[in-house]
Design a protein around this motif. Structure first.
Motif, PDB file in Angstrom:
ATOM      1  N   SER A   1       7.148 -19.215 -26.342  1.00 46.77           N
ATOM      2  CA  SER A   1       8.228 -20.179 -26.205  1.00 46.77           C
ATOM      3  C   SER A   1       8.788 -20.111 -24.800  1.00 46.77           C
ATOM      4  N   ILE A   2       8.806 -21.256 -24.118  1.00 49.50           N
ATOM      5  CA  ILE A   2       9.315 -21.339 -22.753  1.00 49.50           C
ATOM      6  C   ILE A   2      10.640 -22.092 -22.788  1.00 49.50           C
ATOM      7  N   ILE A   3      11.693 -21.448 -22.294  1.00 48.95           N
ATOM      8  CA  ILE A   3      13.007 -22.095 -22.255  1.00 48.95           C
ATOM      9  C   ILE A   3      13.298 -22.483 -20.827  1.00 48.95           C
ATOM     10  N   CYS A   4      13.455 -23.775 -20.595  1.00 53.66           N
ATOM     11  CA  CYS A   4      13.636 -24.310 -19.242  1.00 53.66           C
ATOM     12  C   CYS A   4      15.041 -24.863 -19.047  1.00 53.66           C
ATOM     13  N   GLY A   5      15.566 -24.654 -17.871  1.00 53.15           N
ATOM     14  CA  GLY A   5      16.761 -25.363 -17.462  1.00 53.15           C
ATOM     15  C   GLY A   5      16.350 -26.675 -16.818  1.00 53.15           C
ATOM     16  N   SER A   6      17.308 -27.390 -16.272  1.00 53.68           N
ATOM     17  CA  SER A   6      17.001 -28.695 -15.685  1.00 53.68           C
ATOM     18  C   SER A   6      16.780 -28.639 -14.183  1.00 53.68           C
ATOM     19  N   GLY A   7      16.784 -27.422 -13.600  1.00 50.98           N
ATOM     20  CA  GLY A   7      16.591 -27.278 -12.163  1.00 50.98           C
ATOM     21  C   GLY A   7      15.176 -26.827 -11.814  1.00 50.98           C
ATOM     22  N   ILE A  16       4.110 -23.414 -15.879  1.00 48.32           N
ATOM     23  CA  ILE A  16       3.521 -22.371 -16.727  1.00 48.32           C
ATOM     24  C   ILE A  16       3.006 -22.975 -18.030  1.00 48.32           C
ATOM     25  N   SER A  17       3.796 -23.889 -18.609  1.00 48.39           N
ATOM     26  CA  SER A  17       3.346 -24.522 -19.855  1.00 48.39           C
ATOM     27  C   SER A  17       2.064 -25.316 -19.645  1.00 48.39           C
ATOM     28  N   HIS A  18       1.951 -25.983 -18.506  1.00 50.20           N
ATOM     29  CA  HIS A  18       0.732 -26.733 -18.178  1.00 50.20           C
ATOM     30  C   HIS A  18      -0.467 -25.775 -18.071  1.00 50.20           C
ATOM     31  N   LEU A  19      -0.269 -24.655 -17.385  1.00 52.90           N
ATOM     32  CA  LEU A  19      -1.360 -23.706 -17.198  1.00 52.90           C
ATOM     33  C   LEU A  19      -1.783 -23.050 -18.513  1.00 52.90           C
ATOM     34  N   LEU A  20      -0.833 -22.899 -19.425  1.00 48.92           N
ATOM     35  CA  LEU A  20      -1.127 -22.251 -20.702  1.00 48.92           C
ATOM     36  C   LEU A  20      -1.599 -23.222 -21.779  1.00 48.92           C
ATOM     37  N   SER A  21      -1.513 -24.505 -21.502  1.00 45.77           N
ATOM     38  CA  SER A  21      -1.759 -25.502 -22.548  1.00 45.77           C
ATOM     39  C   SER A  21      -3.148 -25.408 -23.168  1.00 45.77           C
ATOM     40  N   LYS A  22      -4.130 -24.985 -22.388  1.00 44.48           N
ATOM     41  CA  LYS A  22      -5.493 -24.881 -22.924  1.00 44.48           C
ATOM     42  C   LYS A  22      -5.825 -23.489 -23.422  1.00 44.48           C
ATOM     43  N   GLU A  23      -4.913 -22.534 -23.172  1.00 37.91           N
ATOM     44  CA  GLU A  23      -5.188 -21.151 -23.554  1.00 37.91           C
ATOM     45  C   GLU A  23      -4.376 -20.701 -24.770  1.00 37.91           C
ATOM     46  N   ASN A  74       9.516 -17.177 -34.630  1.00 32.81           N
ATOM     47  CA  ASN A  74       8.486 -16.142 -34.758  1.00 32.81           C
ATOM     48  C   ASN A  74       7.662 -16.026 -33.477  1.00 32.81           C
ATOM     49  N   THR A  75       8.214 -16.477 -32.365  1.00 35.25           N
ATOM     50  CA  THR A  75       7.498 -16.424 -31.091  1.00 35.25           C
ATOM     51  C   THR A  75       7.139 -14.990 -30.724  1.00 35.25           C
ATOM     52  N   GLU A  76       6.047 -14.840 -30.003  1.00 34.75           N
ATOM     53  CA  GLU A  76       5.609 -13.519 -29.568  1.00 34.75           C
ATOM     54  C   GLU A  76       6.016 -13.227 -28.127  1.00 34.75           C
ATOM     55  N   LEU A  77       6.493 -14.250 -27.436  1.00 35.62           N
ATOM     56  CA  LEU A  77       6.932 -14.068 -26.056  1.00 35.62           C
ATOM     57  C   LEU A  77       7.905 -15.178 -25.668  1.00 35.62           C
ATOM     58  N   TRP A  78       9.017 -14.770 -25.046  1.00 33.84           N
ATOM     59  CA  TRP A  78       9.945 -15.725 -24.454  1.00 33.84           C
ATOM     60  C   TRP A  78       9.665 -15.797 -22.959  1.00 33.84           C
ATOM     61  N   VAL A  79       9.631 -16.992 -22.431  1.00 34.95           N
ATOM     62  CA  VAL A  79       9.571 -17.181 -20.979  1.00 34.95           C
ATOM     63  C   VAL A  79      10.914 -17.752 -20.540  1.00 34.95           C
ATOM     64  N   ASP A  80      11.620 -16.990 -19.737  1.00 35.65           N
ATOM     65  CA  ASP A  80      12.961 -17.358 -19.263  1.00 35.65           C
ATOM     66  C   ASP A  80      12.849 -18.135 -17.959  1.00 35.65           C
ATOM     67  N   ALA A 107      11.061 -10.315 -29.701  1.00 34.79           N
ATOM     68  CA  ALA A 107       9.957 -10.595 -28.788  1.00 34.79           C
ATOM     69  C   ALA A 107      10.325 -10.221 -27.354  1.00 34.79           C
ATOM     70  N   PRO A 108       9.346  -9.783 -26.560  1.00 30.71           N
ATOM     71  CA  PRO A 108       9.609  -9.485 -25.146  1.00 30.71           C
ATOM     72  C   PRO A 108       9.905 -10.759 -24.367  1.00 30.71           C
ATOM     73  N   THR A 109      10.479 -10.581 -23.176  1.00 28.90           N
ATOM     74  CA  THR A 109      10.866 -11.719 -22.343  1.00 28.90           C
ATOM     75  C   THR A 109      10.283 -11.587 -20.940  1.00 28.90           C
ATOM     76  N   LEU A 110       9.668 -12.656 -20.481  1.00 23.14           N
ATOM     77  CA  LEU A 110       9.192 -12.751 -19.102  1.00 23.14           C
ATOM     78  C   LEU A 110      10.131 -13.681 -18.344  1.00 23.14           C
ATOM     79  N   SER A 111      10.808 -13.153 -17.336  1.00 23.42           N
ATOM     80  CA  SER A 111      11.705 -13.977 -16.525  1.00 23.42           C
ATOM     81  C   SER A 111      10.964 -14.506 -15.315  1.00 23.42           C
ATOM     82  N   ILE A 112      11.264 -15.753 -14.964  1.00 23.34           N
ATOM     83  CA  ILE A 112      10.614 -16.406 -13.842  1.00 23.34           C
ATOM     84  C   ILE A 112      11.520 -16.358 -12.610  1.00 23.34           C
ATOM     85  N   ASP A 113      11.044 -15.735 -11.570  1.00 22.28           N
ATOM     86  CA  ASP A 113      11.712 -15.547 -10.284  1.00 22.28           C
ATOM     87  C   ASP A 113      12.832 -14.506 -10.341  1.00 22.28           C
TER      88      ASP A 113
END
Length: 486
Positions: A1-7, A16-23, A74-80, A107-113
Motif C-alpha cells: 500500500s502506497i500512501i501519497c500526498g499531493s506534492g 514507485i506504483s508504476h514500477l511495481l505494477s507488473k511485479e 492486511n498490507t505487507e508493506l506501507w510506502v510513506d 506491517a513495516p514502512t518504507l519512507s520515501i526521501d
C-alpha cells in the motif's frame, strides 16, 4: 500500500506504483488530497501510474473511512510518500492521527526521501513522524536524517543518486561533513610518532594530561575521564582533586597520579608539566570549583571543558579568555548548550545551536547527542558523527568522551578540532562495536576505554576512508554521499 500526498513526495509514490505494477499482484495507492491539486511533475507521475492500470483511490480529507481502512488493512508493506523535505511546520491533527495509525500497524514502512513529519533541516519531529523501517533518500542525504529524532525514525537508510553524475554533485559547496563509520584516515593528519611509535619512545614524548574535578560525592566522573584518557596513548595522567579522594584513586586505577588541589605548589607543578588540561567532570559549582576553573582558563594550556565547567561558564562565574589564542574544546549536551546560549528555545535545533555556540565561544564546540556535531570557532565547516547507539544514554558517557578528547589533545599530535573529531568518532564507534558483541543494555562508560584504545590502533594503521559532504539542494542543506554504492 502506497500512501501519497499531493506534492512531489506523492509523485515519487506514483512512480514507485508504476514500477511495481507488473511485479506486485496486490498493489493499492491511497492519495490524500484532491486530484485537481496534484500539479507539475507529480501530476505527470500520477498519469503514468494511471496508464499502468494502478488502482488509485483519492481521499480529499482524512476521514473515518480512511483511518479504518489503514487500521484493518492486511498490507505487507506501507510506502510513506505523504510529505517530504518541504515540510516546515507541524502536521495538522488529522495527519498526526494518520501517522499514529500507520506506526501502530504490524506491517513495516518504507519512507520515501524522508519519514513524513521529520524536518530535513533539523531532525526534529514536526508534530508526529512516521517510524520507518527503512528510508530511501534521493540525490543527497538530508542532514535531518542523522540527528536526534530524525536518526531514530529513519530506520535503515539507503541512498539513490537518481543518475546525477557524481562530478556535478561534488561541485556543490558542502554544509556539513560526515565522519563515516569506515575510519577516514585522511581526515585526521597524524604524525609518524602516533602512527608507529619509535622503539625509543618515552612517556615524556606522549604528553601529560591534568584532569581536574571530582568534588565530594562525584569522584567517579573524573575517574571515568582519566581512565578514558589513558587508553588514547597519553604518556601520563594527573588527577587533581580533594586529598580525601586520593586513596580511592590508588585502589581504582594505579596508573593515575593524584594531585592535592589544596596544595598550591603541587597544582602549579602539575599545570606547568601538563600539555593539556581537562576540567569539569564531577567539578561541582562551589567556590572550590570556580577557583579551579579560573586557574585552568588562566593557564593558557589546551583545555577541554565539560559538565559543571560549562555550567559555571554559562553563569559567568569565571572570566573567559579575551583572546582566541588558547586552545579550548567545549563539550555540552543539549541542556548545557541551552544554558550556554542563554536562549529559551521552544525546540532545540542542533544545527542552529552549534552555529550560535561556535560564534559565541572560542575554540571547538562538540554538541553531543544522537548525531554529535563539531564546529570550530570562526570556521564554516560542521562535522557530524552519526555513529553510536542508545547504549550511550547512561550517566558517565560524557565524562568518557571528554577524557578521550583530552587524551588526544594532550599528545600534541592533534589540533583541538582533530582531537574533537577523532575522539567523538572513537567514542561512538566503540559503543557500536560493543553493541555487536553484547547488547546496548550492557554498555557502560567504564567498558568503552579499552575498546577505544584498540580501535585507535587499528584505525590509524587501517585502510584510508572517506568523508561524505553536505550540500545545499532546493533550500535543504543536505548530505552528499560521493560513494552511494557504499
Amino acid at each position: 500500500s502506497i500512501i501519497c500526498g499531493s506534492g512531489n513526495n506523492g509523485g515519487d509514490g506514483f512512480i514507485i506504483s508504476h514500477l511495481l505494477s507488473k511485479e506486485c499482484t496486490e498493489l493499492s495507492v491511497i492519495v490524500i488530497g484532491h486530484k485537481e491539486n496534484i500539479q507539475g511533475d507529480a501530476k505527470r507521475a500520477m498519469q503514468l501510474a494511471q496508464a499502468s492500470n494502478v488502482s488509485i483511490q483519492f481521499f480529499p480529507e482524512i476521514n473515518e473511512h480512511l483511518t479504518k481502512r489503514i487500521c484493518t488493512s492486511n498490507t505487507e508493506l506501507w510506502v510513506d510518500a505523504i510529505m517530504g523535505t518541504g515540510l516546515s511546520r507541524d502536521l495538522k491533527p488529522d495527519y498526526k492521527e494518520l501517522v499514529q495509525h500507520i506506526n501502530q500497524h504490524h506491517a513495516p514502512t518504507l519512507s520515501i526521501d524522508i519519514p513524513t513529519g521529520i524536518s530535513a533541516d533539523t531532525g526534529l519531529i514536526l508534530g508526529a513522524a512516521i517510524q520507518a523501517t527503512k528510508t530511501i533518500t534521493f540525490i543527497a542525504l538530508k542532514k535531518g536524517l542523522f540527528r536526534d529524532a530524525g536518526k531514530a525514525c529513519t530506520g535503515h537508510l539507503a541512498f539513490a543518486d537518481l543518475g546525477i553524475p557524481s562530478r556535478r554533485a561534488k561541485k556543490q559547496k558542502p554544509h556539513t561533513i560526515r565522519l563515516t563509520t569506515s575510519y577516514p584516515k585522511s581526515l585526521f593528519p597524524l604524525k609518524s610518532t602516533t602512527n608507529l611509535l619509535a622503539a625509543d619512545t618515552h612517556k615524556g614524548q606522549q604528553g601529560t594530561l591534568l584532569c581536574i574535578g571530582g568534588n565530594y560525592g562525584m569522584l567517579g566522573a573524573i575517574l571515568l575521564s582519566s581512565s578514558a584518557a589513558l587508553h588514547t596513548g597519553i604518556g601520563k595522567v594527573l588527577v587533581a582533586t580533594h586529598k580525601a579522594h586520593h586513596p580511592s584513586i590508588y585502589t581504582q586505577n594505579a596508573e593515575l597520579m593524584p594531585i592535592d588541589t589544596d596544595c598550591n605548589q603541587a597544582m602549579k607543578a602539575a599545570i606547568s608539566q601538563a600539555s593539556a588540561i581537562l576540567i569539569g567532570p564531577g567539578l561541582g559549582q562551589d567556590s572550590w570549583a570556580i577557583a579551579l576553573l579560573q586557574t585552568a582558563l588562566d593557564s593558557n594550556k589546551p583545555t577541554v571543558i565539560d559538565a559543571d565547567g560549562l555550567n559555571l561558564i554559562s553563569k559567568e562565574a569565571v572570566s573567559m579568555p579575551k583572546e582566541p589564542g588558547q586552545q579550548l574544546v567545549l563539550t555540552p549536551h543539549p541542556g548545557e548548550a541551552k544554558r550556554l546560549m542563554d536562549e529559551k528555545t521552544i525546540r532545540f535545533d542542533p544545527f542552529y545551536c552549534i552555529e550560535k555556540l561556535s560564534a559565541k565561544y572560542p575554540g571547538v564546540m562538540v554538541l553531543k547527542g544522537a548525531g554529535s556535531l563539531i564546529k570550530e570557532h570562526t570556521k564554516a565547516d560542521i562535522y557530524l558523527c552519526d555513529a553510536g547507539n542508545p547504549g550511550l544514554a547512561k550517566a558517565g558517557m560524557g565524562d568518557t568522551l571528554a577524557g578521550t578528547i583530552a587524551g588526544l589533545l594532550g599528545q600534541k599530535s592533534y589540533s583541538p578540532i582533530e582531537a574533537a573529531k577523532l575522539g567523538t568518532w572513537l567514542h561512538a564507534t566503540s559503543a557500536d562495536l560493543l553493541a555487536k558483541s553484547t547488547s546496548t543494555f550492557n554498555i557502560l562508560p567504564s567498558s568503552l576505554p579499552p575498546v577505544i584504545g584498540q580501535l585507535l590502533a587499528t584505525s590509524v594503521q587501517g585502510k584510508s576512508g572517506r568523508t561524505e559532504k553536505l550540500k545545499q539542494t532546493n533550500k535543504i542543506k543536505a548530505l552528499y554521499n560521493p560513494c552511494p554504492s557504499q
